[in-house]
Design an enzyme around this catalytic site. Structure first.
Site, mmCIF file in Angstrom:
data_model
loop_
_atom_site.group_PDB
_atom_site.id
_atom_site.type_symbol
_atom_site.label_atom_id
_atom_site.label_comp_id
_atom_site.label_asym_id
_atom_site.label_seq_id
_atom_site.Cartn_x
_atom_site.Cartn_y
_atom_site.Cartn_z
ATOM 1 N N LYS A 54 -14.962 10.056 20.040
ATOM 2 C CA LYS A 54 -13.754 9.804 20.836
ATOM 3 C C LYS A 54 -12.613 9.537 19.858
ATOM 4 O O LYS A 54 -12.479 8.437 19.326
ATOM 5 C CB LYS A 54 -13.976 8.604 21.771
ATOM 6 C CG LYS A 54 -12.706 8.075 22.453
ATOM 7 C CD LYS A 54 -11.992 9.151 23.258
ATOM 8 C CE LYS A 54 -10.668 8.641 23.809
ATOM 9 N NZ LYS A 54 -9.642 8.447 22.746
ATOM 10 N N GLU A 77 -0.873 -8.389 10.030
ATOM 11 C CA GLU A 77 -1.050 -7.096 9.385
ATOM 12 C C GLU A 77 0.166 -6.235 9.714
ATOM 13 O O GLU A 77 0.437 -5.930 10.880
ATOM 14 C CB GLU A 77 -2.324 -6.426 9.877
ATOM 15 C CG GLU A 77 -2.637 -5.132 9.142
ATOM 16 C CD GLU A 77 -3.950 -4.515 9.570
ATOM 17 O OE1 GLU A 77 -4.532 -3.766 8.769
ATOM 18 O OE2 GLU A 77 -4.400 -4.782 10.708
ATOM 19 N N CYS A 79 -5.643 0.252 6.755
ATOM 20 C CA CYS A 79 -6.226 -1.077 6.905
ATOM 21 C C CYS A 79 -6.416 -1.782 5.571
ATOM 22 O O CYS A 79 -6.608 -2.998 5.535
ATOM 23 C CB CYS A 79 -7.561 -0.980 7.650
ATOM 24 S SG CYS A 79 -8.708 0.188 6.906
ATOM 25 N N GLU A 129 -15.237 -1.491 11.738
ATOM 26 C CA GLU A 129 -14.332 -1.554 10.588
ATOM 27 C C GLU A 129 -12.967 -1.851 11.171
ATOM 28 O O GLU A 129 -12.312 -0.984 11.732
ATOM 29 C CB GLU A 129 -14.373 -0.236 9.822
ATOM 30 C CG GLU A 129 -13.712 -0.315 8.447
ATOM 31 C CD GLU A 129 -12.251 0.075 8.500
ATOM 32 O OE1 GLU A 129 -11.405 -0.851 8.476
ATOM 33 O OE2 GLU A 129 -11.955 1.271 8.573
#
Length: 499
Positions: A194, A403, A306, A272
Site C-alpha cells: 500500500k 521533527e 526521517c 520505522e
C-alpha cells in the site's frame, strides 16, 4: 505494446494523461485491474501542481482481493521455489532496475518532486536491496542443537512468516518498498503493498518490473488509494488473519495506531517511524567535514527524510565559524527549482501542509529569539520552500522539539559534553544521530551513549543495503536492511526427531 513501455511512456510525458484508463489501475494477482468501485484519483506534481496521471482509488474490497492473491501466491513462492531460485529472480529484478534507471527516476521526480539526480540515486539504492537479498536468500540459516538425551535430533529452522503488508511513505517511494519487499520475498513471503497516496506511481512501476523479473502472480501486489480510503484499508490489513506481518514506514502517531490495530491478531509488526536526529559538532571537528556532513543529511530530499539532522548542536568555540561555512555552502550549492532541471538540488516539499508547518516552526523560533541567517520564505512555484538557516535556537521553541521534515537547519550552541549528551537524548524518538570531531575517546563514548539506532561518525550519509536500519524508543520496532532485515519476515521453528 509491452505493458512497461506503455506505463513509462504515459507517465514520463509532459502531457496530462489523467483521463487515460491505463493509469487508473492497481496490480493484483499478476494483473492490472481497476478498483472495485471504478473510482480513481489524480497524482500531482508538487512543483507545478499538474496532473501526472490517475490511479485506482481502491477500497477494502480491493484489499481483500489482494490479500487472497497473496495467500495463493505464498503457497507457491515459499514451497515450490528454492532459495536459490528466489535469489536468481531477485537478482534479475535488480538488473531491470539498473537498466531502467532513467525511466524510473524520471517518474519518481515527477510525482515526488526531488531532483532527478537524487531520484537516480534512489533507484540505485532500491536496486541494491534486491542485489543484497538475492544473496541473503541462500543464507537464511538454521541451527543444530545438541540434544540432552540420546537418539534425538534437535533442529531450529527459519520459516517464512506468510503474507506481509508493506505500507510505504512518499519521501522514498521506491526505496522504502524495495527495502521491505526484497527481504520478505527472499525468505519466501508474499506481499501486499500500500504506497502513499502522494506517490503511488513508483510502486506501480515497481510492480511491472517485478513481473518482468519473473515474480509469480500473487507474490507482489500493489493497491493504491487516496487519503480517505487509506485508513480503512490499513485497518483491514492489520486485523486480517490472512496477513501475518505489517511493515510500516511513516510517522510515529500512525505507527502507534497500526500497532494497536494489529493487537487483535497478535501479528508481527515492524515499524520505522519518525526521527528527530541530533547532530553534534565538537570543538575539535574538521569544519569542512562537519559542514559537508550537515549538508548531506539536512538537505537531502529537501530535508524530508526521517534521518535528517533536526537538532544541530555546535560547540560555542567553533559556532560562528561553522555557521559561516554552512551559510556559504548553502548559498553556493542549494538551488531551488523543478526537479527535472539539472541545476536543481532542492525540489519542492510534498504538499502545502508541509510548507505551512515550516512557516509555523520558523515563526515560533524567530518569535523566541532565534536569528534568521538565510532563507525563510516560500519559493515561487508550487510547494517550494527556501533552504533556511537559523541560529540561537532555544530549547523551548517548537522547532527544537519537533521533527521538521523540511529544509530548515536549526542551530543550538553548547558548552559541555554532558550538557549536549543530555540535550540530544532528551527526546522520545531515537532513529539516527551524527557526531563530528577528532577525539576518539569522546567519539566512541557518544556513539555508545546516544539513544538512537544508527550513528554517523564524521559522516552524514549512513544508509546502505548492507547495514541494519531502524531506531529505538518511539522511532520503531525491528530492523530493515542488512542480514537483520530477514528477521522480521521469518519464524523460528523447533523440530525434535527421535531416531
Amino acid at each position: 505494446m509491452n505493458s512497461w513501455l506503455r506505463l513509462s511512456a504515459i507517465k514520463v510525458s509532459s502531457r496530462s494523461y489523467s483521463l487515460l484508463p491505463q493509469g487508473a489501475q492497481s496490480y493484483v494477482g499478476g494483473k492490472w485491474t481497476p478498483s472495485e468501485s471504478g473510482n480513481s484519483f489524480d497524482v500531482l506534481n508538487p512543483f507545478n501542481n499538474q496532473v501526472v496521471d490517475r490511479v485506482a482509488n481502491c477500497t477494502v474490497k480491493d484489499a481483500e482481493k489482494a490479500v487472497q492473491s497473496a495467500v495463493e501466491g505464498f503457497d507457491k513462492w515459499a514451497y515450490s521455489y528454492t532459495a536459490k531460485q528466489r535469489g536468481a529472480i531477485l537478482h534479475k529484478w535488480f538488473e531491470i532496475l539498473i537498466q531502467r534507471e532513467t525511466e524510473l527516476a524520471t517518474l519518481l521526480t515527477k510525482e515526488q518532486g526531488k531532483p532527478l539526480a537524487e531520484a537516480r540515486g534512489e533507484i540505485q539504492y532500491s536496486a541494491a536491496y534486491f542485489d543484497w537479498y538475492a544473496g541473503e536468500a541462500r543464507r537464511v540459516y538454521g541451527q543444530v542443537v545438541p540434544s540432552p538425551v540420546q537418539n534425538r535430533l534437535h533442529l531450529h529452522t527459519r520459516e517464512p512468516i506468510g503474507v506481509v503488508a508493506l505500507i510505504s511513505p512518499w519521501n522514498f517511494p521506491t526505496a522504502m518498498i524495495a527495502r521491505k519487499a526484497a527481504a520478505a520475498l527472499a525468505v519466501g513471503c508474499s506481499a501486499v503493498v500500500k504506497p502513499a497516496e502522494d506517490t503511488p506511481l513508483s510502486a506501480l512501476a515497481l510492480a511491472q518490473t517485478a513481473e518482468e523479473a519473473g515474480i509469480p502472480a500473487g507474490v507482489f501486489n500493489v493497491i493504491t488509494a487516496d487519503r480517505s480510503n487509506t485508513a480503512e484499508i490499513s485497518k483491514f490489513l492489520c486485523e486480517s488473519t490472512d496477513v501475518s506481518a505489517i511493515s510500516f514506514t511513516g510517522s510515529t502517531p500512525v505507527g502507534k495506531l497500526l500497532l494497536a490495530q494489529s493487537a487483535s491478531t497478535v501479528k508481527r509488526v515492524c515499524l520505522e517511524l519518525g526521527g528527530n536526529a541530533p547532530l553534534i559538532v565538537f570543538d575539535d571537528a574538521d569544519l569542512d567535514i562537519a559542514v559537508a556532513g550537515t549538508m548531506a543529511t539536512k538537505f537531502r530530499c529537501s530535508g524530508q527524510t526521517c534521518v535528517s539532522a533536526n537538532r544541530i548542536f555546535v560547540h560555542e568555540k567553533i559556532h560562528d565559524q561553522y555557521v559561516s561555512k554552512l551559510a556559504a555552502a548553502m548559498k553556493e550549492k542549494l538551488v531551488l527549482g523543478d526537479g527535472m532541471d539539472p541545476k536543481t538540488t532542492q525540489g519542492p516539499l510534498v504538499n502545502q501542509k508541509a510548507v505551512d508547518k515550516c512557516e509555523l516552526l520558523l515563526s515560533d523560533a524567530l518569535g523566541k529569539g532565534s536569528e534568521l541567517i538565510c532563507g525563510g520564505k516560500r519559493g515561487e512555484h508550487g510547494t517550494s520552500y527556501e533552504p533556511t538557516l537559523i541560529t540561537n535556537v532555544q530549547s523551548n521553541t517548537n522547532i527544537a522539539n519537533t521533527e521538521i521534515f523540511g529544509p530548515i537547519a536549526s542551530i543550538q550552541k553548547f558548552r559541555g559534553n554532558e550538557e549536549v549528551l543530555q540535550a540530544a537524548n532528551d527526546c522520545r524518538v531515537g532513529l539516527a544521530g551524527y557526531i563530528f570531531g577528532k577525539d576518539p575517546s569522546r567519539l566512541q563514548t557518544f556513539a555508545r551513549r546516544l539513544e538512537v539506532g544508527m550513528v554517523g561518525v564524521n559522516e552524514g550519509l549512513i544508509s546502505c543495503a548492507e547495514a541494519a536500519f531502524g531506531g529505538v524508543k518511539e522511532s520503531g520496532i525491528g530492523r530493515e536492511g542488512g542480514a537483520q532485515g530477514v528477521d522480521e519476515f521469518t519464524n523460528w521453528k523447533y523440530i525434535c526427531t527421535q531416531y
